[in-house]
Design a protein around this motif. Structure first.
Motif, short mmCIF file in Angstrom:
data_model
loop_
_atom_site.label_atom_id
_atom_site.label_comp_id
_atom_site.label_asym_id
_atom_site.label_seq_id
_atom_site.Cartn_x
_atom_site.Cartn_y
_atom_site.Cartn_z
N UNK A 217 7.78 3.33 10.87
CA UNK A 217 8.77 3.28 9.79
C UNK A 217 9.59 1.99 9.89
N UNK A 218 10.06 1.51 8.75
CA UNK A 218 10.91 0.33 8.71
C UNK A 218 10.17 -0.98 8.69
N UNK A 219 8.85 -0.94 8.60
CA UNK A 219 8.06 -2.17 8.61
C UNK A 219 8.20 -2.91 7.28
N UNK A 220 8.26 -2.17 6.18
CA UNK A 220 8.21 -2.79 4.85
C UNK A 220 9.40 -3.70 4.57
N UNK A 221 10.53 -3.51 5.25
CA UNK A 221 11.70 -4.35 4.95
C UNK A 221 11.54 -5.78 5.44
N UNK A 222 10.53 -6.02 6.28
CA UNK A 222 10.27 -7.38 6.75
C UNK A 222 9.18 -8.08 5.94
N UNK A 223 8.66 -7.40 4.93
CA UNK A 223 7.54 -7.93 4.14
C UNK A 223 7.93 -8.01 2.67
N UNK A 224 7.28 -8.91 1.96
CA UNK A 224 7.57 -9.07 0.53
C UNK A 224 6.28 -9.45 -0.19
N UNK A 225 6.25 -9.24 -1.50
CA UNK A 225 5.15 -9.64 -2.37
C UNK A 225 5.62 -10.85 -3.18
N UNK A 226 4.88 -11.93 -3.11
CA UNK A 226 5.29 -13.17 -3.80
C UNK A 226 4.67 -13.29 -5.18
N UNK A 227 3.91 -12.34 -5.61
CA UNK A 227 3.25 -12.41 -6.90
C UNK A 227 1.87 -11.79 -6.80
#
Length: 295
Positions: A217-227
């Motif tokens: 849990x909590x992994x997604x806050x360090x990742x982003x989608x750029x497009x």
């Protein structure tokens, strides 16, 4: 034949009959004597001859004498001990052959526990031999020969610096090494994230990481989608049934429904055309939409 009629037989015939009777009695008596003299298997196996002399007694078996093994205990290295030494230790010839085969195939005994895994070695044998096992330092892992300061430098070099709170990196541009910068992600989860992204054709949303079982849990806050430039789309009007069903969001029945719709109605220009089919509820169409091309 009655006894009276016996005396009316010729003299020569009477002699022959008497001789046969006498011969039968002798044979019967001989068989009885032989049976009385033959010892039983139990008595033979337990029969012991005692030979004395100066207070010494020696047992003689009726069958055969088994050579007694003289077991010795002395320090030995299982990596270098020869067959003579191993046999003297009480190991059986087939156990010695197993040791030789293991060493010939490149196997090395690096600890006493390694020798305990010898096929056929009993707990009793291992307990008797364990105090005498000596592993030469030449067969220890090479890491034990590296000075502590060198090992510390090596570990520091291999350590991957983790992202700090508030830092993010692009999910679709990452490889397994870069993903290990995310707190909670090691090599195992990094490989799973990359593999699932390849099956999808790229991540359209960070929330898709929730579809990976047991991800910390909590992994997604360090990742982003750029497009969505890096998303690989499916040509829904050209792909075969097997090609369509390879996508994680399309099962066999949905792929067959797409093929049947193309055959009956022609080209698909929008996934909403499939909304009337029971295999395509609104949520299935929504998550599949970023991955569909109508070319």
């Amino acid at each position: 034949m009655s006894l009276r009629s016996f005396f009316y037989i010729n003299k020569s015939d009477r002699r022959i009959i008497l001789a046969l009777l006498l011969l039968g009695l002798v044979a019967f008596a001989t068989v009885g004597l032989l049976q009385d003299e033959e010892p039983t298997a139990a008595s033979t196996s337990s029969a012991v001859k005692w030979r004395g002399g100066a207070g010494q007694r020696q047992k003689a078996s009726s069958y055969y004498q088994v050579e007694e093994r003289h077991i010795e205990h002395f320090p030995f290295d299982p990596n270098t001990a020869d067959s003579t030494q191993l046999l003297r230790l009480g190991l059986y010839p087939w156990q010695v052959r197993n040791i030789y085969h293991y060493r010939a195939s490149g196997g090395v005994y690096r600890s006493k526990a390694d020798f305990g895994r010898l096929y056929g070695l009993t707990v009793k044998q291992y307990r008797e031999l364990e105090p005498f096992i000596r592993i030469s330092s030449d067969y220890l892992p090479a890491a034990t020969a590296v000075p502590d300061e060198v090992a510390t430098r090596r570990d520091t070099t291999r350590y991957t610096a983790k992202l700090r709170e508030g830092e993010t990196i692009s999910l679709n541009l990452l490889d397994t090494a870069a993903l290990q910068r995310v707190p909670g992600i090691g090599s195992y989860y990094a490989r799973r994230i990359v593999a699932y992204g390849q099956r999808l054709g790229g991540y359209a949303s960070v929330e898709q990481l929730n579809e990976i079982d047991d991800l910390p849990a909590g992994v997604s806050k360090y990742l982003r989608i750029t497009g969505q430039d890096h998303i690989r789309q499916l040509a829904v009007n050209r792909l075969s049934l097997n090609e369509l069903r390879r996508h994680p969001y399309i099962n066999y029945y949905q792929a067959r429904a797409i093929i049947d719709y193309r055959r009956q109605h022609g080209t698909i220009t929008d996934l909403q055309q499939l909304s009337l089919l029971p295999d395509f509820p609104p949520e299935a169409i929504a998550r599949l939409r970023p991955y569909i091309s109508y070319q």
